[in-house]
Design a protein around this motif. Structure first.
Motif, short mmCIF file in Angstrom:
data_model
loop_
_atom_site.label_atom_id
_atom_site.label_comp_id
_atom_site.label_asym_id
_atom_site.label_seq_id
_atom_site.Cartn_x
_atom_site.Cartn_y
_atom_site.Cartn_z
N VAL A 459 67.29 -0.32 17.73
CA VAL A 459 66.12 0.25 16.64
C VAL A 459 65.52 -0.90 16.27
CG1 VAL A 459 64.78 2.33 16.13
CG2 VAL A 459 66.93 2.44 18.43
N SER A 460 66.28 -0.94 15.56
CA SER A 460 65.55 -1.59 13.87
C SER A 460 65.08 -3.31 14.33
CB SER A 460 66.53 -1.78 13.06
OG SER A 460 67.80 -2.61 13.38
N GLY A 461 64.84 -3.69 15.05
CA GLY A 461 64.73 -4.85 15.74
C GLY A 461 62.86 -4.52 16.07
N SER A 462 62.76 -3.18 15.67
CA SER A 462 60.98 -2.65 15.96
C SER A 462 59.92 -2.77 14.67
CB SER A 462 60.75 -1.72 16.64
OG SER A 462 61.99 -1.75 18.09
N LEU A 463 61.31 -3.09 13.77
CA LEU A 463 60.46 -2.78 12.05
C LEU A 463 60.75 -4.51 12.15
CD1 LEU A 463 63.25 -1.13 10.35
CD2 LEU A 463 60.19 -0.13 10.77
N THR A 464 60.86 -5.61 12.74
CA THR A 464 60.75 -6.17 12.13
C THR A 464 59.92 -7.86 13.81
OG1 THR A 464 63.00 -7.95 14.12
CG2 THR A 464 63.16 -7.84 11.88
N GLU A 465 59.77 -6.86 14.91
CA GLU A 465 59.35 -7.76 15.46
C GLU A 465 57.02 -6.59 14.98
OE1 GLU A 465 57.52 -6.32 20.30
OE2 GLU A 465 59.36 -5.55 19.49
N ALA A 466 57.33 -5.49 14.47
CA ALA A 466 55.68 -5.47 14.33
C ALA A 466 55.74 -6.11 12.49
CB ALA A 466 56.22 -3.70 13.86
N ALA A 467 56.32 -7.00 11.71
CA ALA A 467 56.53 -7.53 10.81
C ALA A 467 55.53 -9.02 11.24
CB ALA A 467 57.73 -7.69 10.37
N ARG A 468 55.98 -8.78 12.73
CA ARG A 468 55.57 -10.55 13.81
C ARG A 468 54.04 -10.40 14.11
NH1 ARG A 468 60.64 -10.52 15.32
NH2 ARG A 468 60.41 -9.88 16.72
#
Length: 474
Positions: A459-468
């Motif tokens: 779920v934390s992958g959404s954090l880096t995706e949002a940052a991208r």
């Protein structure tokens, strides 16, 4: 009579044993001061005994029930009667057992804090204390012994108590404050929660998950006024979808007992009947009769002690921390205020409290975690701030877990890409907010966050995706 304790140059007297008080005591003892802590009840204060620890323990049980409720979408069947050769019964909550566990956890935590203070060399005194002047504290011990302590530094950490309405007085049986919920031994058939702030929303969410019919009376247009508006919208949608009756723009005028329960009369004349009513209409600082005027300590119109960034009051040598200051009603903030106060008073390195860096969480289902800049800040500076909101239902791990409601939101400075804040709404949002908090604290950019490896799927992958999505081509 005068104190039997010898006066010292570095004597610290702390009134109140909550997070602000006991954390301050530990710091002061570590720095070599002679520390005395006076607490009326037990170490840990209301945070441990009637507020944070008990409420979040109840919510932990409710979260488990909520997870079970989602299990059908994962292919798990829970039913009455026989399934093959195994008798599988409907899952229910035993509130008496739940509350027994909650109170035992609170008791254990209070003991742990007390023992930690004693090991650190803090003198813990059970009793009531008031200011007798700029550098004196009058103590009345539980056993009746009275004396006055001289002090070079005084810290006030006396907390707050539930606000009560004259027309809705808690009786501990049917009309309840949040400190009285743990005396119940059966689930309320229909709980009416008056107040849709953090406390009201958390208990409404928890009791609905435990199987209680819940009506939430909100005087505002939506639940959680002051929280991120998009997150509040998601939470209210979830509440209604789970069968909670949310009465928006509805102010409670009175609450009275009936033969079978309670009746809540709204300001517009409507009446709502239930088995129990929880009053969650704010809190009042425990600053009355503390001797503040005698010591020259200034308070606000609301009764909160006025402090600066290093917890100083208007009177030199007297500090304050926690809910009695009205800075931010969080245990983590109270503890930080207490630590900062002692570091400042005893000459150690210190930085003023930075509220912009404080992470907070609403323990509803789903949770709402926030840090730094808010949606309101964004509306005020739309040309200076970039933002992105990424729904969790696009995350592969969230899909596997059956998570459908929630999002990740990040605010960043336009041009530099510095991360200014963020919002996470979803299960365990309190854990997911940490990377954004660290980015805000350390002034990381969206590109630095985006370049960090995350586990796939997570779920934390959404954090880096949002940052991208916030990357700007230079």
């Amino acid at each position: 009579m005068n104190t039997e304790f010898p006066s010292t140059a570095d004597r610290v007297v702390i009134i109140g044993g909550g997070p602000g008080g006991y954390e301050a005591a530990l710091v002061a003892a570590q720095l070599g001061a002679d520390v005395m802590l006076i607490e009326q009840n037990r170490c840990g204060g209301s945070a441990v005994l009637t507020d944070v620890v008990p409420s979040k323990s109840l919510i932990a049980t409710a979260e488990m029930m909520d997870d079970i409720g989602r299990s059908d979408g994962l292919g798990i069947r829970i039913s009455d009667g026989e399934v093959g050769k195994t008798d599988v019964r409907r899952v229910t909550a035993d509130l008496e057992a739940v509350n027994e566990r909650i109170l035992s956890l609170a008791d254990a935590q209070a003991n742990d804090i007390y023992e930690g203070l004693i090991r650190a060399g803090v003198k813990v005194i059970q009793g009531r204390a008031t200011l007798a002047g700029r550098d004196q504290v009058h103590v009345v011990e539980t056993g009746g012994t009275e004396y006055t302590l001289d002090a070079s530094t005084i810290l006030l950490s006396v907390g707050a108590h539930p606000r009560e309405l004259p027309t809705a007085q808690p009786d501990g049986e049917r009309i309840l404050s949040w400190t009285q919920l743990y005396d119940l031994d059966t689930l309320p058939e229909h709980l009416i929660v008056v107040g849709s702030g953090v406390t009201g929303a958390e208990f409404a969410s928890a009791y609905r998950a435990l199987g209680t019919e819940v009506t939430l009376v909100s005087s505002r247009e939506k639940v959680l006024p002051g929280q991120d508006e998009d997150a509040a919208d998601v939470l209210e949608f979830v509440f209604r979808n789970k069968g909670m009756n949310v009465l928006s723009r509805s102010r409670a005028a009175s609450v009275t007992r009936t033969e079978s329960g309670v009746e809540v009369v709204l300001a517009d004349g409507r009446r709502v009947e239930g088995s129990h009513c929880l009053m969650a209409v704010g809190s009042i600082p425990n600053t009355e009769d503390l001797g503040l005027e005698k010591a020259g300590v200034r308070v606000s119109d609301s009764g909160h002690i006025v402090v600066d960034g290093v917890s100083r009051t208007s009177r030199a040598g007297i500090y304050a921390a926690g809910d009695c200051t009205g800075v931010l009603p969080l245990a983590s903030v109270a503890a930080m205020q207490g630590r900062i106060a002692m570091n400042h008073a005893l000459g150690d390195a210190v930085q003023p409290l930075k509220l912009r860096n404080v992470a907070s969480n609403v323990f509803t289902a789903p949770e709402i975690a926030t840090v730094g800049f808010t949606q309101a800040n964004y509306r005020e500076n739309p040309t200076d701030i970039d933002t992105v909101m990424l729904p969790l239902d696009t995350n592969p791990r969230a899909k596997m877990l059956g998570i459908k409601d929630g999002f990740v939101k990040i605010f960043a400075r336009r041009g530099s890409g510095s991360i200014l804040g963020g919002v996470v709404i979803g299960p365990r949002a309190s854990e997911l907010i940490l990377p954004i908090t660290m980015a805000v604290e350390n002034r990381l950019t969206v590109d630095q966050l985006a370049a960090s490896f995350v586990v796939y799927p997570s779920v934390s992958g959404s954090l880096t995706e949002a940052a991208r999505k916030l990357h700007r081509h230079l």
